[in-house]
Design a protein around this motif. Structure first.
Motif, PDB file in Angstrom:
ATOM      1  N   VAL A 147       1.166  -0.935  -0.205  1.00 42.82           N
ATOM      2  CA  VAL A 147       0.148  -0.142  -0.294  1.00 42.82           C
ATOM      3  C   VAL A 147       1.331   1.325  -0.223  1.00 42.82           C
ATOM      4  O   VAL A 147       1.787   1.035   1.272  1.00 42.82           O
ATOM      5  CB  VAL A 147      -1.004   0.018   1.038  1.00 42.82           C
ATOM      6  CG1 VAL A 147      -1.668   1.775   1.448  1.00 42.82           C
ATOM      7  CG2 VAL A 147      -1.488  -1.587   1.239  1.00 42.82           C
ATOM      8  N   GLU A 148       0.962   1.850  -1.172  1.00 42.39           N
ATOM      9  CA  GLU A 148       2.123   3.074  -1.514  1.00 42.39           C
ATOM     10  C   GLU A 148       1.082   4.181  -1.425  1.00 42.39           C
ATOM     11  O   GLU A 148      -0.029   4.358  -1.685  1.00 42.39           O
ATOM     12  CB  GLU A 148       2.816   2.533  -1.978  1.00 42.39           C
ATOM     13  CG  GLU A 148       3.796   1.779  -1.860  1.00 42.39           C
ATOM     14  CD  GLU A 148       4.472   1.369  -0.454  1.00 42.39           C
ATOM     15  OE1 GLU A 148       5.415   2.371  -0.346  1.00 42.39           O
ATOM     16  OE2 GLU A 148       5.445   0.497  -0.573  1.00 42.39           O
ATOM     17  N   GLY A 149       1.971   4.979  -1.842  1.00 41.34           N
ATOM     18  CA  GLY A 149       1.753   6.457  -2.319  1.00 41.34           C
ATOM     19  C   GLY A 149       2.151   6.835  -3.386  1.00 41.34           C
ATOM     20  O   GLY A 149       1.848   5.563  -4.364  1.00 41.34           O
ATOM     21  N   PRO A 206     -10.316  -1.119   2.585  1.00 47.24           N
ATOM     22  CA  PRO A 206     -11.272  -2.934   2.875  1.00 47.24           C
ATOM     23  C   PRO A 206     -12.678  -3.070   2.969  1.00 47.24           C
ATOM     24  O   PRO A 206     -13.383  -2.009   2.803  1.00 47.24           O
ATOM     25  CB  PRO A 206     -10.700  -2.517   4.065  1.00 47.24           C
ATOM     26  CG  PRO A 206     -10.401  -1.809   5.093  1.00 47.24           C
ATOM     27  CD  PRO A 206     -10.783  -0.410   3.917  1.00 47.24           C
ATOM     28  N   GLY A 207     -12.752  -4.319   2.839  1.00 41.67           N
ATOM     29  CA  GLY A 207     -14.554  -4.637   2.220  1.00 41.67           C
ATOM     30  C   GLY A 207     -14.712  -4.944   3.670  1.00 41.67           C
ATOM     31  O   GLY A 207     -14.576  -4.762   4.820  1.00 41.67           O
ATOM     32  N   LEU A 213      -6.619  -1.927   5.372  1.00 47.37           N
ATOM     33  CA  LEU A 213      -5.403  -2.336   3.264  1.00 47.37           C
ATOM     34  C   LEU A 213      -3.953  -2.785   3.789  1.00 47.37           C
ATOM     35  O   LEU A 213      -3.199  -1.697   4.667  1.00 47.37           O
ATOM     36  CB  LEU A 213      -5.589  -0.765   2.630  1.00 47.37           C
ATOM     37  CG  LEU A 213      -7.012  -1.386   1.735  1.00 47.37           C
ATOM     38  CD1 LEU A 213      -7.344   0.015   0.967  1.00 47.37           C
ATOM     39  CD2 LEU A 213      -7.774  -2.570   1.341  1.00 47.37           C
ATOM     40  N   SER A 214      -3.011  -3.363   3.856  1.00 46.19           N
ATOM     41  CA  SER A 214      -2.210  -3.856   4.700  1.00 46.19           C
ATOM     42  C   SER A 214      -1.855  -4.536   4.145  1.00 46.19           C
ATOM     43  O   SER A 214      -1.928  -6.212   3.856  1.00 46.19           O
ATOM     44  CB  SER A 214      -1.612  -3.426   6.071  1.00 46.19           C
ATOM     45  OG  SER A 214      -2.927  -4.306   6.863  1.00 46.19           O
ATOM     46  N   ALA A 215      -0.301  -4.660   4.360  1.00 45.89           N
ATOM     47  CA  ALA A 215       1.167  -5.548   3.788  1.00 45.89           C
ATOM     48  C   ALA A 215       0.515  -7.195   3.915  1.00 45.89           C
ATOM     49  O   ALA A 215       1.111  -6.945   5.944  1.00 45.89           O
ATOM     50  CB  ALA A 215       2.196  -5.810   2.697  1.00 45.89           C
ATOM     51  N   GLY A 216       0.310  -8.487   3.819  1.00 44.72           N
ATOM     52  CA  GLY A 216      -0.253  -9.397   4.436  1.00 44.72           C
ATOM     53  C   GLY A 216      -0.686 -10.001   4.450  1.00 44.72           C
ATOM     54  O   GLY A 216      -1.740 -11.002   4.308  1.00 44.72           O
TER      55      GLY A 216
END
Length: 405
Positions: free
Chosen positions: A35-37, A58-59, A358-361
């Protein structure tokens, strides 16, 4: 083959963290990879989805609903919410009654709801085991996030009405509490027998403790492996729920909590979450006399962790976010409102490692909205589950289009 999708240019709302204007969410093999700019270099192998001018979230999660066990448009044939034959049905599982073809699941997706905790009903003092699932799949087994995710119990009007009409126990609030306390004492005795028999010769009849599915389920609550999901509306019932939790030492979640605001300081001090709702209903029984869209804000202001529920099909599940919107109108902070349909319910149902932000993994379960979802005119335009696009709104046809399951 690696499947990679980059959703670019939108207002990314991770929930845990500040919104990112012009952000990118990278999905790879069913997970969120990054999740990036706006300066992020999209990998050359990624399929790009342009979300410029949209919101990416996110859902949503409904932590208390009956989708799949109380099927819509099916009448009695699709009604499997309550096993009304015994005050204690701790052994029944919502998992075993969910029909993935229930139209409620597709309705959920159209409202951005991608996961739900399915509960048995509230006819019995002890109603059965809940299950956390995704709202998309061919069989319930492939939809499961956590099973069991809790054990449902009910205080107040429902069980005393169901059994009181039969002149059976429990016909009163004190009888309902006695049924629950007796069941937990039996579970404590069961655990003691298991501990006493551990290490004994299994060939000895005296060392064998016969399995008991009810007591096994209750023992999981006593060991704090799953929470006790307590249906209760009135303040006195909420106080009873807290009293029993102190007595037996389990993790308590208050479901509905219509009058929880009257005990908000005590609930906050005990770190007990409240899944509040449904909020779009008439005051159909005495317990709902103090039902108000202002109550979520009152609880949150007192420091109580809240989630918002539709209790689907009591309120259609795709109206989940609209309940949050009107709670904001009546005083709930907008940031808390979004957390009440994402991260908070994810934690309550024990799935925060996979969904809720929303985060990596985490699982690549997200929705692209036309605008702020707290604006009732905004629409869920595209939905992804495990990185696969499962839904898209077709503006020309004025209807949603689903992928094949």
């Amino acid at each position: 083959m690696t499947e990679t999708t980059a959703i670019t240019g939108g207002r990314v709302v991770p929930v845990e963290g500040e919104p990112i204007e012009g952000g990118t969410v990278l999905l790879r093999d069913g997970k969120i990879s990054a999740v990036e700019g706006p300066g992020f270099a999209v990998p050359s192998d990624a399929a790009v989805v342009d979300a410029t001018g949209k919101w990416v979230l996110p859902g949503f999660i409904d932590a208390h609903a009956h989708a799949g066990v109380h099927e819509e448009a099916e009448g009695w044939a699709g009604q499997d919410t309550n096993e009304r034959t015994d005050p204690n049905t701790a052994h029944v599982r919502a998992l075993d009654a969910i029909n993935p073809a229930d139209v409620g699941f597709r309705d959920a997706v159209t409202g951005g709801v991608l996961a739900v905790n399915v509960n048995p009903g509230s006819a019995n003092p002890i109603g059965g085991q809940t299950v956390a699932i995704k709202c998309w799949g061919r069989t319930v087994d492939e939809m499961v996030l956590r099973e069991p995710a809790g054990l449902k119990s009910a205080l107040g009007e429902n069980p005393k009405r169901v059994y009181g009409e039969r002149n059976e126990t429990p016909s009163t609030r004190l009888g309902t509490a006695a049924v629950i306390r007796g069941a937990f004492v039996a579970a404590q005795n069961y655990q003691a027998k298991l501990a006493a028999s551990a290490g004994k010769d299994p060939s000895s009849e005296r060392s064998v403790v016969e399995r008991d599915l009810k007591l096994e389920a209750l023992s999981r609550v006593l060991r704090r492996e799953i929470p006790w999901r307590q249906h209760c509306h009135r303040a006195d019932d909420i106080a009873t729920a807290m009293r029993m939790a102190r007595e037996f030492g389990y993790d308590l979640v208050i479901d509905h909590g219509t009058e929880a605001y009257l005990l908000a300081d005590q609930i906050a001090a005990a770190s007990i979450p409240v899944i509040i709702g449904p909020l779009f209903t008439s005051r159909s029984k005495v317990e709902l006399r103090n039902r108000s869209l202002a109550n979520p804000g009152r609880l949150a202001a007192a420091g109580v962790t809240i989630a918002i529920t539709t209790d689907h099909p009591v309120v259609p599940i795709h109206f989940l976010i609209h309940q949050a919107t009107l709670a904001v109108k009546e005083g709930l902070d907008p940031v808390t409102a979004l957390r009440a349909v994402t991260m908070n319910p994810a934690r309550i149902i024990g799935c925060a490692d996979r969904i809720g932000s929303l985060s990596a993994g985490k699982d690549a379960d997200l929705v692209i909205w036309s605008g702020d979802p707290l604006d009732v005119m905004s629409r869920a335009e595209r939905a992804f589950v495990d990185g696969r696009e499962i839904y898209r709104y077709d503006y020309d046809r004025r209807e949603g289009v689903f992928a094949d399951v």
